[in-house]
Motif scaffolding. Structure first.
Motif, PDB file in Angstrom:
ATOM      1  N   LEU A  38       0.840  -1.188   0.000  1.00  0.00           N
ATOM      2  CA  LEU A  38       0.000   0.000   0.000  1.00  0.00           C
ATOM      3  C   LEU A  38       0.879   1.244   0.000  1.00  0.00           C
ATOM      4  O   LEU A  38       1.990   1.228   0.529  1.00  0.00           O
ATOM      5  CB  LEU A  38      -0.917   0.007   1.235  1.00  0.00           C
ATOM      6  CG  LEU A  38      -1.902  -1.154   1.342  1.00  0.00           C
ATOM      7  CD1 LEU A  38      -2.585  -1.151   2.697  1.00  0.00           C
ATOM      8  CD2 LEU A  38      -2.932  -1.066   0.229  1.00  0.00           C
ATOM      9  N   THR A  39       0.370   2.300  -0.583  1.00  0.00           N
ATOM     10  CA  THR A  39       1.135   3.550  -0.606  1.00  0.00           C
ATOM     11  C   THR A  39       0.906   4.315   0.692  1.00  0.00           C
ATOM     12  O   THR A  39      -0.006   4.017   1.461  1.00  0.00           O
ATOM     13  CB  THR A  39       0.689   4.432  -1.779  1.00  0.00           C
ATOM     14  OG1 THR A  39      -0.662   4.824  -1.568  1.00  0.00           O
ATOM     15  CG2 THR A  39       0.785   3.680  -3.091  1.00  0.00           C
ATOM     16  N   ALA A  40       1.737   5.313   0.900  1.00  0.00           N
ATOM     17  CA  ALA A  40       1.601   6.135   2.098  1.00  0.00           C
ATOM     18  C   ALA A  40       0.249   6.833   2.125  1.00  0.00           C
ATOM     19  O   ALA A  40      -0.374   6.957   3.189  1.00  0.00           O
ATOM     20  CB  ALA A  40       2.738   7.152   2.153  1.00  0.00           C
ATOM     21  N   THR A  41      -0.198   7.281   0.975  1.00  0.00           N
ATOM     22  CA  THR A  41      -1.491   7.967   0.909  1.00  0.00           C
ATOM     23  C   THR A  41      -2.623   7.023   1.294  1.00  0.00           C
ATOM     24  O   THR A  41      -3.520   7.395   2.066  1.00  0.00           O
ATOM     25  CB  THR A  41      -1.723   8.498  -0.512  1.00  0.00           C
ATOM     26  OG1 THR A  41      -0.604   9.288  -0.911  1.00  0.00           O
ATOM     27  CG2 THR A  41      -2.976   9.347  -0.560  1.00  0.00           C
ATOM     28  N   GLU A  42      -2.571   5.820   0.781  1.00  0.00           N
ATOM     29  CA  GLU A  42      -3.603   4.845   1.118  1.00  0.00           C
ATOM     30  C   GLU A  42      -3.585   4.523   2.608  1.00  0.00           C
ATOM     31  O   GLU A  42      -4.635   4.443   3.257  1.00  0.00           O
ATOM     32  CB  GLU A  42      -3.396   3.568   0.304  1.00  0.00           C
ATOM     33  CG  GLU A  42      -3.739   3.710  -1.160  1.00  0.00           C
ATOM     34  CD  GLU A  42      -3.294   2.511  -1.973  1.00  0.00           C
ATOM     35  OE1 GLU A  42      -3.991   2.171  -2.923  1.00  0.00           O
ATOM     36  OE2 GLU A  42      -2.235   1.930  -1.663  1.00  0.00           O
ATOM     37  N   LEU A  43      -2.398   4.371   3.123  1.00  0.00           N
ATOM     38  CA  LEU A  43      -2.280   4.038   4.543  1.00  0.00           C
ATOM     39  C   LEU A  43      -2.752   5.190   5.420  1.00  0.00           C
ATOM     40  O   LEU A  43      -3.356   4.974   6.470  1.00  0.00           O
ATOM     41  CB  LEU A  43      -0.826   3.680   4.867  1.00  0.00           C
ATOM     42  CG  LEU A  43      -0.383   2.325   4.316  1.00  0.00           C
ATOM     43  CD1 LEU A  43       1.120   2.175   4.407  1.00  0.00           C
ATOM     44  CD2 LEU A  43      -1.075   1.209   5.074  1.00  0.00           C
ATOM     45  N   ALA A  44      -2.463   6.399   4.963  1.00  0.00           N
ATOM     46  CA  ALA A  44      -2.953   7.561   5.705  1.00  0.00           C
ATOM     47  C   ALA A  44      -4.473   7.567   5.718  1.00  0.00           C
ATOM     48  O   ALA A  44      -5.098   7.889   6.731  1.00  0.00           O
ATOM     49  CB  ALA A  44      -2.410   8.844   5.074  1.00  0.00           C
ATOM     50  N   GLY A  45      -5.073   7.204   4.569  1.00  0.00           N
ATOM     51  CA  GLY A  45      -6.527   7.150   4.488  1.00  0.00           C
ATOM     52  C   GLY A  45      -7.117   6.119   5.422  1.00  0.00           C
ATOM     53  O   GLY A  45      -8.078   6.411   6.145  1.00  0.00           O
ATOM     54  N   THR A  46      -6.546   4.948   5.432  1.00  0.00           N
ATOM     55  CA  THR A  46      -7.078   3.903   6.301  1.00  0.00           C
ATOM     56  C   THR A  46      -6.902   4.255   7.770  1.00  0.00           C
ATOM     57  O   THR A  46      -7.713   3.871   8.602  1.00  0.00           O
ATOM     58  CB  THR A  46      -6.392   2.559   6.036  1.00  0.00           C
ATOM     59  OG1 THR A  46      -5.011   2.679   6.334  1.00  0.00           O
ATOM     60  CG2 THR A  46      -6.558   2.140   4.593  1.00  0.00           C
ATOM     61  N   ALA A  47      -5.856   4.991   8.064  1.00  0.00           N
ATOM     62  CA  ALA A  47      -5.611   5.349   9.458  1.00  0.00           C
ATOM     63  C   ALA A  47      -6.375   6.605   9.855  1.00  0.00           C
ATOM     64  O   ALA A  47      -6.482   6.921  11.033  1.00  0.00           O
ATOM     65  CB  ALA A  47      -4.117   5.538   9.697  1.00  0.00           C
ATOM     66  N   GLY A  48      -6.896   7.318   8.856  1.00  0.00           N
ATOM     67  CA  GLY A  48      -7.646   8.532   9.153  1.00  0.00           C
ATOM     68  C   GLY A  48      -6.771   9.684   9.614  1.00  0.00           C
ATOM     69  O   GLY A  48      -7.164  10.482  10.457  1.00  0.00           O
ATOM     70  N   LEU A  88      -1.208  13.027   5.532  1.00  0.00           N
ATOM     71  CA  LEU A  88      -0.051  12.383   4.928  1.00  0.00           C
ATOM     72  C   LEU A  88       1.224  12.638   5.733  1.00  0.00           C
ATOM     73  O   LEU A  88       2.096  11.769   5.826  1.00  0.00           O
ATOM     74  CB  LEU A  88       0.114  12.911   3.498  1.00  0.00           C
ATOM     75  CG  LEU A  88       1.073  12.152   2.588  1.00  0.00           C
ATOM     76  CD1 LEU A  88       0.746  10.681   2.554  1.00  0.00           C
ATOM     77  CD2 LEU A  88       1.045  12.753   1.204  1.00  0.00           C
ATOM     78  N   GLN A  89       1.327  13.818   6.306  1.00  0.00           N
ATOM     79  CA  GLN A  89       2.523  14.132   7.083  1.00  0.00           C
ATOM     80  C   GLN A  89       2.645  13.217   8.291  1.00  0.00           C
ATOM     81  O   GLN A  89       3.706  12.668   8.583  1.00  0.00           O
ATOM     82  CB  GLN A  89       2.489  15.581   7.568  1.00  0.00           C
ATOM     83  CG  GLN A  89       2.231  16.602   6.518  1.00  0.00           C
ATOM     84  CD  GLN A  89       0.775  16.978   6.480  1.00  0.00           C
ATOM     85  OE1 GLN A  89      -0.034  16.209   5.984  1.00  0.00           O
ATOM     86  NE2 GLN A  89       0.432  18.138   6.964  1.00  0.00           N
ATOM     87  N   THR A  90       1.516  13.074   8.983  1.00  0.00           N
ATOM     88  CA  THR A  90       1.528  12.207  10.163  1.00  0.00           C
ATOM     89  C   THR A  90       1.822  10.769   9.770  1.00  0.00           C
ATOM     90  O   THR A  90       2.605  10.080  10.439  1.00  0.00           O
ATOM     91  CB  THR A  90       0.173  12.282  10.872  1.00  0.00           C
ATOM     92  OG1 THR A  90      -0.142  13.653  11.098  1.00  0.00           O
ATOM     93  CG2 THR A  90       0.216  11.567  12.197  1.00  0.00           C
ATOM     94  N   ALA A  91       1.218  10.345   8.679  1.00  0.00           N
ATOM     95  CA  ALA A  91       1.448   8.983   8.223  1.00  0.00           C
ATOM     96  C   ALA A  91       2.918   8.771   7.899  1.00  0.00           C
ATOM     97  O   ALA A  91       3.496   7.729   8.237  1.00  0.00           O
ATOM     98  CB  ALA A  91       0.585   8.692   7.003  1.00  0.00           C
ATOM     99  N   SER A  92       3.514   9.750   7.272  1.00  0.00           N
ATOM    100  CA  SER A  92       4.920   9.635   6.921  1.00  0.00           C
ATOM    101  C   SER A  92       5.776   9.444   8.171  1.00  0.00           C
ATOM    102  O   SER A  92       6.710   8.643   8.188  1.00  0.00           O
ATOM    103  CB  SER A  92       5.361  10.889   6.164  1.00  0.00           C
ATOM    104  OG  SER A  92       6.703  10.781   5.777  1.00  0.00           O
ATOM    105  N   SER A  93       5.432  10.193   9.194  1.00  0.00           N
ATOM    106  CA  SER A  93       6.153  10.065  10.459  1.00  0.00           C
ATOM    107  C   SER A  93       6.002   8.656  11.032  1.00  0.00           C
ATOM    108  O   SER A  93       6.976   8.033  11.459  1.00  0.00           O
ATOM    109  CB  SER A  93       5.635  11.110  11.443  1.00  0.00           C
ATOM    110  OG  SER A  93       6.031  10.799  12.754  1.00  0.00           O
ATOM    111  N   HIS A  94       4.785   8.179  11.030  1.00  0.00           N
ATOM    112  CA  HIS A  94       4.545   6.835  11.560  1.00  0.00           C
ATOM    113  C   HIS A  94       5.277   5.779  10.754  1.00  0.00           C
ATOM    114  O   HIS A  94       5.859   4.849  11.310  1.00  0.00           O
ATOM    115  CB  HIS A  94       3.048   6.534  11.548  1.00  0.00           C
ATOM    116  CG  HIS A  94       2.294   7.239  12.618  1.00  0.00           C
ATOM    117  ND1 HIS A  94       2.673   7.227  13.939  1.00  0.00           N
ATOM    118  CD2 HIS A  94       1.174   7.993  12.575  1.00  0.00           C
ATOM    119  CE1 HIS A  94       1.814   7.935  14.647  1.00  0.00           C
ATOM    120  NE2 HIS A  94       0.899   8.420  13.838  1.00  0.00           N
TER     121      HIS A  94
END
Lengths: 242, 242
Positions: free
Chosen positions: A32-42, A45-51
């Motif tokens: 999955l891409t970072a964008t997709e993962l950010a979406g699933t996590a709600g 994108l910045q926060t997802a990137s950090s995670h």
DNA sequence: TTCATACTTCGATCATCATCGAAGCATCCG
DNA sequence: CGGATGCTTCGATGATGATCGAAGTATGAA
């Protein structure tokens, strides 16, 4: 200070809801891409990137750069096993999953990926080529076999020209709809060009979709027979301890 | 879609170093008081109390009130298995808190895993039991054979009582040091109790380590002969002198 | 080239929570 | 009874870290 392995480190990585959602999504086995993962996590994108960088630093996930996309997967089977173990433990509680939403069926079936064929047909083609031993090895390292060279040349593809180019001849490309590898590289490009030149397939005007004609479907099926095991899913190996 | 705190909840519970230390200490199988747990975690009693109530709310531990003491234990076998599994994952990744402390070799040799024997001796015992066909099946599903029932009973273990309990008799538990399975379940517990009762082994006072006596070593070796070639290398590697 | 997409990094804010002092219960002992 | 022990609750503090806006980088598309 204390003896033994540090479970707190792993626990804290999984302990954050956003990261847990991402890991749960990745347990599906698809990249999955970072964008997709950010979406699933709600989350953004910045926060997802950090995670994601934290998860990668912790060795739980791995990333594969593909153009401007970054596909994330679980690092290996052990991670999947561990997470599934935790999910099993938490079975007496409710659990939620988020699935990737449906997309345009035509795109899923066959589309252009930069310069080669992607989608169900693309994955199927590579599966067949490997099964027919035209291409050896699965994964990042693909190589044309001796017998494969003849088969490709017979199609009317100038193999010498492909080899001469600086680009690799065979390369894997991760499919965003199938989440499996299809054939990229100069050979992948040559094959797509072949289909279009022969009139077996046409590109949709304002889309990446590729539409095969009736003849094209038949020729494609004849050229790349579906291997018996092609539908076998890539599931995590749950190796059992002896 | 947003909420999936199942593994996140467990992860966050384990993710705190103080709580992880407490849980690790409780994996030793002994019931410990809040004061003792605070000591092992290196925190004050107030903080420990807060952590313990959280762990109890999360269903990971249970408390037994006795006089003015409160004895805490892991909630059940599942918690112990889950934590041992996490330890195995963490150890495999090299996430250790203290680089091979002095007690580490002793822990690898034989230790308590909640209520049964783990470490090299634990793995070796299960290996032998399977080789001797006392226990049949490999993996998660273990079962006592007919001949095995006799052998267990001959040891003086009340098999009927084990069967009567709701817990499974035989169960695998993944060993974090050996990364192989050892015997858990009520039989695993009964066997460890047997060793301790017979005086073959003693628990180290403030550790999970189990120290076998000379007689114990001999009896253990006689009772659980090493199957031909499979474990020799590993045993040699982790055996501790003195 | 210019724009768009995908993602990262920086910086600041804000919320959570681990921590401990102090006080409050509960239990046991003499 | 009083005093001591074991533990919990309250309250304040401080630190960690999750979050997002804004800016920066890299790649692809037009």
């Amino acid at each position: 200070m204390k003896e033994g392995p540090d479970i707190a480190l792993i626990g804290s990585l999984i302990g954050d809801p956003a990261r847990a959602n991402m890991l749960t999504a990745l347990t599906g086995g698809k990249a999955l891409t970072a964008t997709e993962l950010a979406g699933t996590a709600g989350i953004t994108l910045q926060t997802a990137s950090s995670h994601l960088s934290k998860l990668e630093a912790g060795g739980l996930i791995a990333q594969r750069k593909q153009g401007r996309h970054r596909y994330f997967t679980l690092a290996d089977d052990d991670v999947g096993l561990m997470i599934e173990g935790l999910m099993g433990f938490a079975a007496y509680r409710g659990f939620t999953r988020h699935r990737t939403g449906p997309k345009d069926p035509a795109l899923r079936k066959a589309r252009v990926c930069y310069n080669h064929l992607a989608g169900d047909y693309g994955v199927r083609m590579l599966d067949s080529l490997v099964a027919e031993e035209v291409i050896a090895g699965v994964g990042d390292k693909l190589q044309l076999t001796k017998s494969g060279e003849g088969k490709i040349t017979a199609l009317g593809i100038d193999l010498a020209a492909l080899v001469k180019s600086r680009r690799p001849v065979c390369r894997t490309c991760l499919d965003w709809s199938e989440r499996r590898s299809h054939l990229s590289g100069s050979l992948g490009q040559a094959l797509l060009t072949l289909f279009l030149d022969k009139g077996w397939a046409k590109r949709e005007p304002e889309s990446r979709a590729v539409r095969f004609t009736g003849t094209g479907e038949r020729e494609f099926a004849k050229l790349f027979p579906l291997p018996a095991s092609s539908t076998v899913e890539r599931v995590h190996k749950h190796t059992v301890e002896a």
